[in-house]
Scaffold this active site. Sequence first.
Site, PDB file in Angstrom:
ATOM      1  N   ASN A   1      -8.196   6.277 -12.142  1.00 38.82           N
ATOM      2  CA  ASN A   1      -6.934   5.530 -12.224  1.00 38.82           C
ATOM      3  C   ASN A   1      -7.143   4.310 -13.110  1.00 38.82           C
ATOM      4  O   ASN A   1      -8.243   4.076 -13.612  1.00 38.82           O
ATOM      5  CB  ASN A   1      -6.445   5.155 -10.819  1.00 38.82           C
ATOM      6  CG  ASN A   1      -7.471   4.321 -10.092  1.00 38.82           C
ATOM      7  OD1 ASN A   1      -7.834   3.243 -10.538  1.00 38.82           O
ATOM      8  ND2 ASN A   1      -7.975   4.829  -8.969  1.00 38.82           N
TER       9      ASN A   1
ATOM     10  N   ASP B   1      -6.929   8.899  -3.716  1.00 40.84           N
ATOM     11  CA  ASP B   1      -6.526   9.453  -2.418  1.00 40.84           C
ATOM     12  C   ASP B   1      -7.030  10.887  -2.225  1.00 40.84           C
ATOM     13  O   ASP B   1      -7.243  11.317  -1.107  1.00 40.84           O
ATOM     14  CB  ASP B   1      -4.998   9.417  -2.289  1.00 40.84           C
ATOM     15  CG  ASP B   1      -4.511   7.980  -2.155  1.00 40.84           C
ATOM     16  OD1 ASP B   1      -5.168   7.209  -1.440  1.00 40.84           O
ATOM     17  OD2 ASP B   1      -3.493   7.616  -2.803  1.00 40.84           O
TER      18      ASP B   1
ATOM     19  N   ASP C   1     -10.105   7.478   4.097  1.00 45.12           N
ATOM     20  CA  ASP C   1      -9.487   6.174   3.851  1.00 45.12           C
ATOM     21  C   ASP C   1     -10.469   5.100   4.319  1.00 45.12           C
ATOM     22  O   ASP C   1     -10.689   4.920   5.516  1.00 45.12           O
ATOM     23  CB  ASP C   1      -8.142   6.075   4.592  1.00 45.12           C
ATOM     24  CG  ASP C   1      -7.357   4.859   4.122  1.00 45.12           C
ATOM     25  OD1 ASP C   1      -7.953   3.764   4.065  1.00 45.12           O
ATOM     26  OD2 ASP C   1      -6.167   5.009   3.790  1.00 45.12           O
TER      27      ASP C   1
ATOM     28  N   PHE D   1      -5.318  -3.972   0.141  1.00 48.79           N
ATOM     29  CA  PHE D   1      -4.386  -4.177  -0.965  1.00 48.79           C
ATOM     30  C   PHE D   1      -3.314  -3.102  -0.902  1.00 48.79           C
ATOM     31  O   PHE D   1      -3.563  -2.004  -0.406  1.00 48.79           O
ATOM     32  CB  PHE D   1      -5.119  -4.085  -2.311  1.00 48.79           C
ATOM     33  CG  PHE D   1      -5.744  -5.392  -2.721  1.00 48.79           C
ATOM     34  CD1 PHE D   1      -6.821  -5.908  -2.018  1.00 48.79           C
ATOM     35  CD2 PHE D   1      -5.257  -6.105  -3.808  1.00 48.79           C
ATOM     36  CE1 PHE D   1      -7.402  -7.118  -2.376  1.00 48.79           C
ATOM     37  CE2 PHE D   1      -5.826  -7.312  -4.182  1.00 48.79           C
ATOM     38  CZ  PHE D   1      -6.893  -7.818  -3.470  1.00 48.79           C
TER      39      PHE D   1
ATOM     40  N   LYS E   1      -2.811   1.150   8.745  1.00 47.30           N
ATOM     41  CA  LYS E   1      -4.262   1.162   8.496  1.00 47.30           C
ATOM     42  C   LYS E   1      -5.017   0.310   9.507  1.00 47.30           C
ATOM     43  O   LYS E   1      -6.211   0.467   9.692  1.00 47.30           O
ATOM     44  CB  LYS E   1      -4.557   0.666   7.089  1.00 47.30           C
ATOM     45  CG  LYS E   1      -3.853   1.513   6.027  1.00 47.30           C
ATOM     46  CD  LYS E   1      -4.711   1.723   4.834  1.00 47.30           C
ATOM     47  CE  LYS E   1      -3.959   2.469   3.760  1.00 47.30           C
ATOM     48  NZ  LYS E   1      -4.859   3.039   2.759  1.00 47.30           N
TER      49      LYS E   1
HETATM   50  O1  C5P Z   1      -2.853   3.889   0.897  1.00 47.97           O
HETATM   51  P1  C5P Z   1      -3.115   3.063  -0.306  1.00 47.97           P
HETATM   52  O2  C5P Z   1      -4.064   3.708  -1.276  1.00 47.97           O
HETATM   53  O3  C5P Z   1      -1.913   2.525  -0.982  1.00 47.97           O
HETATM   54  O4  C5P Z   1      -3.855   1.784   0.296  1.00 47.97           O
HETATM   55  C1  C5P Z   1      -4.407   0.796  -0.505  1.00 47.97           C
HETATM   56  C2  C5P Z   1      -5.468   0.064   0.240  1.00 47.97           C
HETATM   57  O5  C5P Z   1      -6.283   0.992   0.937  1.00 47.97           O
HETATM   58  C3  C5P Z   1      -6.419  -0.671  -0.690  1.00 47.97           C
HETATM   59  O6  C5P Z   1      -6.928  -1.800  -0.014  1.00 47.97           O
HETATM   60  C4  C5P Z   1      -7.493   0.364  -0.958  1.00 47.97           C
HETATM   61  O7  C5P Z   1      -8.720  -0.253  -1.332  1.00 47.97           O
HETATM   62  C5  C5P Z   1      -7.597   1.043   0.384  1.00 47.97           C
HETATM   63  N1  C5P Z   1      -7.963   2.460   0.323  1.00 47.97           N
HETATM   64  C6  C5P Z   1      -9.178   2.861   0.826  1.00 47.97           C
HETATM   65  N2  C5P Z   1      -9.519   4.176   0.827  1.00 47.97           N
HETATM   66  C7  C5P Z   1      -8.672   5.096   0.348  1.00 47.97           C
HETATM   67  C8  C5P Z   1      -7.423   4.724  -0.164  1.00 47.97           C
HETATM   68  C9  C5P Z   1      -7.098   3.384  -0.180  1.00 47.97           C
HETATM   69  O8  C5P Z   1      -9.940   2.008   1.251  1.00 47.97           O
HETATM   70  N3  C5P Z   1      -9.023   6.367   0.348  1.00 47.97           N
END
Ligand code: C5P
Length: 407
Positions: free
Chosen positions: A211, A279, A307, A326, A344
């Site tokens: 990304n 993701d 996650d 974030f 979360k």
């Molecule tokens: O769900 P989303 O990706 O929007 O969430 C963003 C937050 O979750 C960020 O703090 C990102 O670092 C964290 N994140 C994570 N592991 C993932 C996806 C997102 O720690 N697989």
Amino acid sequence: MLKNKRILLIISGGIAAYKSLELIRRLKEHGVEVAPILTRGGAEFVTPLSVASLAGHKVYQELFDLDEEAEMGHIELSRSADLIVVAPATAHLIAKMAQGFADDLASTTLLATDTAVLVAPAMNVRMWENPSTQRNVSVLEQDGVDFVGPNEGTMACGEFGPGRLAEPIEIIDAIARKLSENLSAPLAGKRVLVTAGPTHEPIDPVRYIANRSSGKQGFAIAREAAKLGAETILIAGPTALATPVGVRRIDVETAEEMLHQCQAAGSCDVAIFAAAVADWRVNSPAKQKFKKTKSAIPELSFVENPDILATISQNSKGRPKLVIGFAAETEHVDKNAEEKRIRKGCDWIIANDVSPETGIMGGDFNQIRLITQNGTEIWPKLSKKLVAKRLVERIITEFGDQADAAE
Ligand code: C5P
């Protein structure tokens, strides 16, 4: 700087101990609270009554004093001080400090503390110049102990050379300097974990899914945390950014590796998840490079990545005291971010609008909203460095408030 500060003053035995009375008087004039420890040698030169009268404080003398231990033990004595000052420090006390001896209240307190220590030596010139004293001084300097003086001049014994106790005014200047250093390291003793950058999820040995995250915001946060004294661990996805000074950086590629390293980092006070973690990852990446053939266009299937933020937030054992996530959104920023905070299980969410027209993704500026359990703070557009600075200051305030609430 000095007002309302608490100094534990250790007075050891030397003729210069009389100057410690003047030092106490001047410290009191600056609004400093002085808790004195008088060694047996010190008490041969100044009386506990003079010290107590000038300090307006009880004088601590004995290690095995039932009353004193019940009232305030040696551990508590040092813990409640902003700084420990040893003035005058004899060659003997310096030697005990360097070796870690603990055979009286002063040396035991010095051994039992992690509070900063300032030493003002006073002794005969040959004792000062003796290689063993010089060795002990350099051992203590390596251990982070600071020295003020000794000055050169005529001594009580009639000799001339270095060994005179620094003047009270010089000791007070050194105290002020030392306290201001401590002030600029308000995160000393705290462990901060930061994730930053994108992750790369392999398709085959040469291709990956990624990304647009640059890692700039996470790196800036790690830099600020380290600057303010935190032991900072930065788990970084692939970026070309330089490692900030004082930061322990661990490079990873994939989300799974990032999670593994976060867990391996051990317990932390604060965890800040600034990484843009993919993701999904490709289910069974190809072992060999895909060949470009007209007939076989590869089809990728995906599996969900762990996650990291949710895993660490919802870990019942050893969860960091403050977990910050974030939320990079392109629409309904507040609503999505607050839902994310709850889902979360993190404490704060830093939400930003990363629609291409904002230029935030990859750029040097950021405009964030800080969403906490108490509501939303809208921050102005700032450089990523300033966002980091403000965020770390906000974390320090939060810890200060938690400490006040616990008292
Ligand atoms: O769900 P989303 O990706 O929007 O969430 C963003 C937050 O979750 C960020 O703090 C990102 O670092 C964290 N994140 C994570 N592991 C993932 C996806 C997102 O720690 N697989």
